[in-house]
Scaffold this motif. Sequence first.
Motif, PDB file in Angstrom:
ATOM      1  N   GLU A 585     -19.240 -51.752   1.287  1.00  0.00           N
ATOM      2  CA  GLU A 585     -18.561 -50.498   1.621  1.00  0.00           C
ATOM      3  C   GLU A 585     -17.819 -49.891   0.424  1.00  0.00           C
ATOM      4  OE1 GLU A 585     -15.999 -51.249   4.875  1.00  0.00           O
ATOM      5  OE2 GLU A 585     -17.620 -51.512   6.337  1.00  0.00           O
ATOM      6  N   ARG A 586     -17.423 -50.733  -0.544  1.00  0.00           N
ATOM      7  CA  ARG A 586     -16.696 -50.211  -1.706  1.00  0.00           C
ATOM      8  C   ARG A 586     -17.544 -49.237  -2.516  1.00  0.00           C
ATOM      9  NH1 ARG A 586     -15.375 -55.366  -5.000  1.00  0.00           N
ATOM     10  NH2 ARG A 586     -17.480 -55.870  -4.234  1.00  0.00           N
ATOM     11  N   PHE A 587     -18.883 -49.382  -2.418  1.00  0.00           N
ATOM     12  CA  PHE A 587     -19.775 -48.572  -3.240  1.00  0.00           C
ATOM     13  C   PHE A 587     -20.672 -47.672  -2.395  1.00  0.00           C
ATOM     14  CE2 PHE A 587     -18.997 -52.697  -5.261  1.00  0.00           C
ATOM     15  CZ  PHE A 587     -18.344 -52.290  -6.423  1.00  0.00           C
ATOM     16  N   SER A 588     -20.256 -47.417  -1.157  1.00  0.00           N
ATOM     17  CA  SER A 588     -21.091 -46.615  -0.261  1.00  0.00           C
ATOM     18  C   SER A 588     -21.249 -45.176  -0.738  1.00  0.00           C
ATOM     19  CB  SER A 588     -20.500 -46.630   1.154  1.00  0.00           C
ATOM     20  OG  SER A 588     -19.167 -46.127   1.134  1.00  0.00           O
ATOM     21  N   GLN A 589     -20.319 -44.710  -1.622  1.00  0.00           N
ATOM     22  CA  GLN A 589     -20.408 -43.322  -2.106  1.00  0.00           C
ATOM     23  C   GLN A 589     -21.365 -43.188  -3.268  1.00  0.00           C
ATOM     24  OE1 GLN A 589     -18.015 -45.377  -2.776  1.00  0.00           O
ATOM     25  NE2 GLN A 589     -17.588 -45.271  -4.971  1.00  0.00           N
ATOM     26  N   LEU A 590     -21.842 -44.298  -3.837  1.00  0.00           N
ATOM     27  CA  LEU A 590     -22.742 -44.216  -4.987  1.00  0.00           C
ATOM     28  C   LEU A 590     -24.153 -43.817  -4.549  1.00  0.00           C
ATOM     29  CD1 LEU A 590     -21.747 -47.401  -7.032  1.00  0.00           C
ATOM     30  CD2 LEU A 590     -20.913 -45.062  -7.289  1.00  0.00           C
ATOM     31  N   PRO A 591     -24.910 -43.168  -5.443  1.00  0.00           N
ATOM     32  CA  PRO A 591     -26.312 -42.859  -5.115  1.00  0.00           C
ATOM     33  C   PRO A 591     -27.105 -44.157  -4.917  1.00  0.00           C
ATOM     34  CG  PRO A 591     -25.576 -41.622  -7.041  1.00  0.00           C
ATOM     35  CD  PRO A 591     -24.517 -42.638  -6.758  1.00  0.00           C
ATOM     36  N   ILE A 592     -27.955 -44.177  -3.920  1.00  0.00           N
ATOM     37  CA  ILE A 592     -28.749 -45.368  -3.599  1.00  0.00           C
ATOM     38  C   ILE A 592     -30.216 -44.954  -3.514  1.00  0.00           C
ATOM     39  CG2 ILE A 592     -29.157 -47.219  -1.943  1.00  0.00           C
ATOM     40  CD1 ILE A 592     -26.244 -46.860  -1.026  1.00  0.00           C
ATOM     41  N   LEU A 593     -31.053 -45.594  -4.297  1.00  0.00           N
ATOM     42  CA  LEU A 593     -32.492 -45.318  -4.293  1.00  0.00           C
ATOM     43  C   LEU A 593     -33.219 -46.541  -3.751  1.00  0.00           C
ATOM     44  CD1 LEU A 593     -32.913 -43.620  -7.801  1.00  0.00           C
ATOM     45  CD2 LEU A 593     -32.588 -42.511  -5.577  1.00  0.00           C
ATOM     46  N   GLN A 594     -34.155 -46.277  -2.833  1.00  0.00           N
ATOM     47  CA  GLN A 594     -34.943 -47.364  -2.251  1.00  0.00           C
ATOM     48  C   GLN A 594     -36.162 -47.651  -3.115  1.00  0.00           C
ATOM     49  OE1 GLN A 594     -34.100 -49.130   0.336  1.00  0.00           O
ATOM     50  NE2 GLN A 594     -32.373 -47.928   1.105  1.00  0.00           N
ATOM     51  N   LYS A 595     -36.448 -48.943  -3.273  1.00  0.00           N
ATOM     52  CA  LYS A 595     -37.667 -49.334  -3.980  1.00  0.00           C
ATOM     53  C   LYS A 595     -38.882 -49.070  -3.091  1.00  0.00           C
ATOM     54  CE  LYS A 595     -35.510 -53.008  -6.711  1.00  0.00           C
ATOM     55  NZ  LYS A 595     -35.526 -54.447  -7.036  1.00  0.00           N
ATOM     56  N   PRO A 596     -40.031 -48.745  -3.683  1.00  0.00           N
ATOM     57  CA  PRO A 596     -40.294 -48.481  -5.107  1.00  0.00           C
ATOM     58  C   PRO A 596     -39.732 -47.123  -5.517  1.00  0.00           C
ATOM     59  CG  PRO A 596     -42.285 -48.152  -3.823  1.00  0.00           C
ATOM     60  CD  PRO A 596     -41.265 -48.677  -2.868  1.00  0.00           C
ATOM     61  N   VAL A 597     -39.215 -47.075  -6.765  1.00  0.00           N
ATOM     62  CA  VAL A 597     -38.568 -45.874  -7.281  1.00  0.00           C
ATOM     63  C   VAL A 597     -39.567 -45.085  -8.123  1.00  0.00           C
ATOM     64  CG1 VAL A 597     -36.700 -45.001  -8.717  1.00  0.00           C
ATOM     65  CG2 VAL A 597     -36.325 -47.005  -7.274  1.00  0.00           C
ATOM     66  N   SER A 598     -39.638 -43.800  -7.863  1.00  0.00           N
ATOM     67  CA  SER A 598     -40.502 -42.919  -8.658  1.00  0.00           C
ATOM     68  C   SER A 598     -39.643 -42.106  -9.620  1.00  0.00           C
ATOM     69  CB  SER A 598     -41.283 -41.969  -7.743  1.00  0.00           C
ATOM     70  OG  SER A 598     -40.392 -41.089  -7.068  1.00  0.00           O
ATOM     71  N   ARG A 599     -40.266 -41.598 -10.665  1.00  0.00           N
ATOM     72  CA  ARG A 599     -39.529 -40.750 -11.607  1.00  0.00           C
ATOM     73  C   ARG A 599     -39.026 -39.495 -10.909  1.00  0.00           C
ATOM     74  NH1 ARG A 599     -41.452 -38.211 -17.475  1.00  0.00           N
ATOM     75  NH2 ARG A 599     -39.669 -36.790 -17.646  1.00  0.00           N
ATOM     76  N   LYS A 600     -39.807 -38.979  -9.995  1.00  0.00           N
ATOM     77  CA  LYS A 600     -39.413 -37.777  -9.264  1.00  0.00           C
ATOM     78  C   LYS A 600     -38.119 -38.014  -8.487  1.00  0.00           C
ATOM     79  CE  LYS A 600     -41.191 -34.439  -5.898  1.00  0.00           C
ATOM     80  NZ  LYS A 600     -42.332 -34.078  -5.020  1.00  0.00           N
ATOM     81  N   GLY A 601     -37.939 -39.235  -7.953  1.00  0.00           N
ATOM     82  CA  GLY A 601     -36.723 -39.527  -7.206  1.00  0.00           C
ATOM     83  C   GLY A 601     -35.566 -39.913  -8.099  1.00  0.00           C
ATOM     84  N   LEU A 602     -35.853 -40.548  -9.261  1.00  0.00           N
ATOM     85  CA  LEU A 602     -34.796 -41.035 -10.141  1.00  0.00           C
ATOM     86  C   LEU A 602     -34.219 -39.939 -11.026  1.00  0.00           C
ATOM     87  CD1 LEU A 602     -33.157 -43.339 -11.417  1.00  0.00           C
ATOM     88  CD2 LEU A 602     -35.140 -43.829 -12.874  1.00  0.00           C
ATOM     89  N   GLU A 603     -35.071 -39.060 -11.549  1.00  0.00           N
ATOM     90  CA  GLU A 603     -34.633 -38.132 -12.599  1.00  0.00           C
ATOM     91  C   GLU A 603     -33.498 -37.215 -12.162  1.00  0.00           C
ATOM     92  OE1 GLU A 603     -36.491 -35.134 -15.993  1.00  0.00           O
ATOM     93  OE2 GLU A 603     -37.802 -36.049 -14.482  1.00  0.00           O
TER      94      GLU A 603
END
Length: 631
Positions: A585-603
């Motif tokens: 819960e301490r980091f619930s405000q951080l962006p979270i990306l689900q694997k597998p990660v694509s460049r389109k989602g990461l950039e």
Amino acid sequence: MRDADKVNILLVDDQPGKLLSYEAVLREIDENLIKASSGREALEQLLKNDIAVILVDVCMPELDGFQLAAMIREHPRFRHIAIIFISAILLGEMDHLRGYEMGAVDYVPVPVVPEVLRAKVKVFVDLYRKTRQLEDLNRELEQRVSERTRELEESNARLRESEHRRSLALAAGRMGSWDWDLVEQRCVWDEGQCRIFGVDAASFAPSVDTVRPLVHPDDWARIVGAFASSSQERGTFQTELRAVRPSGEIRWCIATATGSFDPHGKLARLSGVTIDITDRKEAEEHQLLLAREVDHRARNALAVVHAIVRLSRANTMEGYVDAVEGRIRALAQTHALLSQTRWQGADLAHLVEEEMAPFRIGQGAKVAAEGASLVLPAEKAQIVALALHELATNAAKYGALSCATGRVHISWRTETGRLVVVWKEAGGPAVEQPIRLGFGSKIMNASLKQQVGGDVIFDWHPGGLVCTLCIPFSRLHVGASDTDLQRSNLVPLKPGLSGRIMLVEDEVLLGMLMRDMITEMGCFVAGPYCSVSEAMVASEGQQFDAAVLDVNLGGEHVYPLAAELTRRGVPCIFVTGYDDEAIDERFSQLPILQKPVSRKGLEPVLRACVKQTIGRAGGETPKERNEAASA
């Protein structure tokens, strides 16, 4: 009167005429008249019949009336029979006393007055009949009392047995029962209830003051509210609560209660059952954890496949397909071996056999294996499987497995703190050291050196390649200096976003893929680092514009590193195979990306984080800041 209801009257006289006269006088009272002409005959009749009254003549031969009365009174059965003496002679006072001492109840003189005799006999007959009735009633009452006592004993026995069964059922079901009289302010707990809350049943006195500390504060208000809102229409309720034992242990429970109300509708009594569901709760949490772990493994597997597809290179489409299929097949075979042991590990001998099966391991085959049975942890099994696959693929294309005379010998041994696997080729084409490392060699170097802290040594001997894999039994700290880490993990800057990014990922293929993607965006990449300790060492004295962090690093959470980077103002992006709910819960405000990660989602996420850092730095770009630091 029915014959069965008549009583017996015994007439005793040695003169038949008197017996007939007594019989004529007493016939009117309608009872059974039994005659005896002597004392002995009278005793015989007494033994045969129940006699109510005896009329006996005082003067008789052999046994006179006094003697007969004395003998009758000596027998316990005849002690209370009424005896009336009939005498034709004048008896004195002493004779009367003697008669009474012998048990006589009355005297009748001769000549007999019929009315007087009938009246006296009738009195004693009625007395006898009432006595018999009282005795019958008493016997009936005793029988009823006995039957009622027996019924009560049987009922108590059934009740005790039922209570015993209930206690066993409550104990087996981890349940306890309780009763709370709100009028008398009296509360009762059974042993099961005390056992659930961890208190001594012999000494614990349940009350509001003693029970309240045993219930979690967050649950107490809800329970009190449920009591207050209960009514005759809603007199039963059920709720979950946490029992806080005196030792501090918390047990999850379900409490079910029903209320009793007074004539005014006010709650007067509560009776309920408490069920300990801690094991069920833990099982549910375990099932949830397993489901999350399955999702995590599935997403990681997809991410690895995604990385293989993106990173594999070949000169032709057919070669590309073969490379991708071979690497995925190697991962699938390892996954099957790990599944058999529920991901506890994979036997190295089986792993070698599966990877080299196409080359017919066994007698007379081109590949031979030698080594003791050894179980590898899951993460190391996958690394060894990929390494063996890359070596076999290279040998089949260019080395010993590319010709009929070639042979491959695989051996492994354990040394202090590490496993050594030796791949040795012979009988194949002449070997030359390649000008540049291929994708397979890069995977082996990265996975063994960075991911598990091991080493890989290639000996390009002309007679055949000898490759030695050194794998530590436990993850050891990489003893490189900060400068070495910076130098070995930096990628040259390309035009574009121009940010300095820390990458933490323990899966070597995913790390390579994400490193390439971030580099293509125009960023410096420090990493990938495979453990929290390694990343902590690398972060000391360095300034990053953002960090891309895998949440789970071989069972170790990245949270300590994320907390340190966040404290220093470095935006962090979490990459995970778990659902968002599994993140601290301490980091619930951080962006979270689900694997597998694509460049389109990461950039876009990474671009926003770098811009956030530039804004805090007063508009100075990461490139300018890095150049200034270098100067």
